[in-house]
Design a protein around this motif. Structure first.
Motif, mmCIF file in Angstrom:
data_model
loop_
_atom_site.group_PDB
_atom_site.id
_atom_site.type_symbol
_atom_site.label_atom_id
_atom_site.label_comp_id
_atom_site.label_asym_id
_atom_site.label_seq_id
_atom_site.Cartn_x
_atom_site.Cartn_y
_atom_site.Cartn_z
ATOM 1 N N VAL A 9 0.848 -1.191 0.000
ATOM 2 C CA VAL A 9 0.000 0.000 0.000
ATOM 3 C C VAL A 9 0.882 1.240 0.000
ATOM 4 N N SER A 10 0.525 2.218 -0.840
ATOM 5 C CA SER A 10 1.219 3.501 -0.822
ATOM 6 C C SER A 10 0.331 4.514 -0.119
ATOM 7 N N ASN A 11 0.811 5.739 -0.039
ATOM 8 C CA ASN A 11 -0.003 6.793 0.570
ATOM 9 C C ASN A 11 -1.279 7.057 -0.224
ATOM 10 N N GLU A 12 -1.242 6.760 -1.525
ATOM 11 C CA GLU A 12 -2.385 7.062 -2.376
ATOM 12 C C GLU A 12 -3.329 5.891 -2.644
ATOM 13 N N GLU A 13 -2.778 4.649 -2.700
ATOM 14 C CA GLU A 13 -3.616 3.541 -3.139
ATOM 15 C C GLU A 13 -3.033 2.189 -2.748
ATOM 16 N N SER A 14 -3.856 1.155 -2.913
ATOM 17 C CA SER A 14 -3.393 -0.221 -2.753
ATOM 18 C C SER A 14 -2.735 -0.627 -4.068
ATOM 19 N N ILE A 15 -1.471 -1.036 -4.016
ATOM 20 C CA ILE A 15 -0.720 -1.395 -5.219
ATOM 21 C C ILE A 15 -0.850 -2.881 -5.532
ATOM 22 N N PHE A 16 -0.809 -3.721 -4.493
ATOM 23 C CA PHE A 16 -0.955 -5.162 -4.676
ATOM 24 C C PHE A 16 -1.627 -5.741 -3.445
ATOM 25 N N GLU A 60 7.753 -12.337 -12.423
ATOM 26 C CA GLU A 60 7.609 -11.654 -11.142
ATOM 27 C C GLU A 60 6.786 -10.382 -11.321
ATOM 28 N N ILE A 61 6.113 -9.988 -10.262
ATOM 29 C CA ILE A 61 5.490 -8.668 -10.215
ATOM 30 C C ILE A 61 6.511 -7.753 -9.568
ATOM 31 N N LEU A 62 6.793 -6.624 -10.216
ATOM 32 C CA LEU A 62 7.776 -5.675 -9.715
ATOM 33 C C LEU A 62 7.100 -4.367 -9.343
ATOM 34 N N VAL A 63 7.482 -3.853 -8.174
ATOM 35 C CA VAL A 63 6.950 -2.579 -7.691
ATOM 36 C C VAL A 63 8.128 -1.752 -7.184
ATOM 37 N N ALA A 64 8.245 -0.532 -7.661
ATOM 38 C CA ALA A 64 9.271 0.379 -7.148
ATOM 39 C C ALA A 64 8.727 0.998 -5.866
ATOM 40 N N VAL A 65 9.496 0.890 -4.784
ATOM 41 C CA VAL A 65 9.104 1.502 -3.513
ATOM 42 C C VAL A 65 10.179 2.503 -3.106
ATOM 43 N N SER A 66 9.746 3.648 -2.589
ATOM 44 C CA SER A 66 10.706 4.696 -2.256
ATOM 45 C C SER A 66 11.114 4.693 -0.796
ATOM 46 N N ASP A 82 6.023 4.705 1.193
ATOM 47 C CA ASP A 82 5.818 6.141 1.020
ATOM 48 C C ASP A 82 5.268 6.397 -0.380
ATOM 49 N N VAL A 83 5.939 5.842 -1.378
ATOM 50 C CA VAL A 83 5.495 5.899 -2.772
ATOM 51 C C VAL A 83 5.752 4.530 -3.369
ATOM 52 N N ALA A 84 4.804 4.010 -4.137
ATOM 53 C CA ALA A 84 4.965 2.720 -4.799
ATOM 54 C C ALA A 84 4.366 2.809 -6.199
ATOM 55 N N VAL A 85 5.114 2.268 -7.186
ATOM 56 C CA VAL A 85 4.676 2.315 -8.581
ATOM 57 C C VAL A 85 4.932 0.954 -9.215
ATOM 58 N N ARG A 86 3.908 0.400 -9.866
ATOM 59 C CA ARG A 86 4.088 -0.874 -10.577
ATOM 60 C C ARG A 86 4.997 -0.662 -11.778
ATOM 61 N N SER A 87 5.764 -1.679 -12.120
ATOM 62 C CA SER A 87 6.746 -1.561 -13.203
ATOM 63 C C SER A 87 6.100 -1.175 -14.535
ATOM 64 N N ALA A 88 4.877 -1.614 -14.786
ATOM 65 C CA ALA A 88 4.207 -1.296 -16.051
ATOM 66 C C ALA A 88 3.950 0.203 -16.207
ATOM 67 N N GLU A 89 3.943 0.930 -15.098
ATOM 68 C CA GLU A 89 3.654 2.365 -15.134
ATOM 69 C C GLU A 89 4.916 3.220 -15.167
ATOM 70 N N MET A 90 6.088 2.591 -15.260
ATOM 71 C CA MET A 90 7.350 3.328 -15.204
ATOM 72 C C MET A 90 7.888 3.647 -16.587
ATOM 73 N N ASP A 91 8.621 4.759 -16.661
ATOM 74 C CA ASP A 91 9.260 5.188 -17.905
ATOM 75 C C ASP A 91 10.648 5.721 -17.558
ATOM 76 N N GLN A 92 11.679 5.219 -18.234
ATOM 77 C CA GLN A 92 13.065 5.583 -17.934
ATOM 78 C C GLN A 92 13.298 7.089 -18.032
ATOM 79 N N SER A 93 12.880 7.705 -19.126
ATOM 80 C CA SER A 93 13.168 9.136 -19.303
ATOM 81 C C SER A 93 12.413 9.992 -18.289
ATOM 82 N N ARG A 94 11.189 9.624 -17.988
ATOM 83 C CA ARG A 94 10.433 10.382 -16.968
ATOM 84 C C ARG A 94 11.091 10.250 -15.607
ATOM 85 N N ALA A 95 11.555 9.045 -15.272
ATOM 86 C CA ALA A 95 12.209 8.831 -13.976
ATOM 87 C C ALA A 95 13.515 9.615 -13.892
ATOM 88 N N GLU A 96 14.288 9.653 -14.982
ATOM 89 C CA GLU A 96 15.535 10.422 -14.989
ATOM 90 C C GLU A 96 15.266 11.918 -14.833
#
Length: 141
Positions: A9-16, A60-66, A82-96
């Motif tokens: 669970v993140s501050n905003e939603e249930s991730i898994f 595997e299911i991957l989740v980035a946690v901060s 604190d913050v959690a994002v599923r791998s499908a929602e990630m983008d390299q350039s946006r993260a950089e």
């Protein structure tokens, strides 16, 4: 395969929310691998990739946690991130870009509140970049 209930669970939603046979959580002491019936523990979570092995799924299911808190009970794991994002929602350039922006905000912070917010944004960007690196390194195998 023995399973355990996992809640991420993140501050905003249930991730898994569901069953897993194995979970790897990045903690301040290092990566912690957890199987069902693990001894109860609590630990602080550091930025990185949380990995879940789910029965019936090849990948595997991957989740980035901060950051956050991990609680392990014999048949249940709870990660309050604190913050959690599923791998499908990630983008390299946006993260950089988010990392660069957070670093700039840290250097320009005028008060504690803006510094803490910038540090949280930096941790979230680093977690996504670490997760994307993990995905890239394991696709080549």
């Amino acid at each position: 395969m023995s399973v355990m209930q996992v809640e991420v669970v993140s501050n905003e939603e249930s991730i898994f929310s569901g069953e897993a046979g194995f979970v790897v959580v990045p903690t301040v002491q290092g990566e912690l691998g957890i199987y069902p019936r693990h001894e109860p523990i609590m630990s602080l979570v550091r930025p990185g990739a949380l990995r879940l092995t789910v029965p019936g799924q090849a990948e595997e299911i991957l989740v980035a946690v901060s950051g956050g808190l991990l609680e392990v009970q014999p048949h249940k794991i709870t990660v309050l991130a604190d913050v959690a994002v599923r791998s499908a929602e990630m983008d390299q350039s946006r993260a950089e870009e988010a990392k660069k922006a957070a670093e700039a905000r840290i250097s320009q912070a005028q008060d504690d509140d803006s510094l803490v917010k910038a540090q949280a944004a930096l941790a979230a960007a680093i977690a996504q970049l670490k997760t994307l690196d993990y995905i890239r390194s394991h696709k080549n195998k």
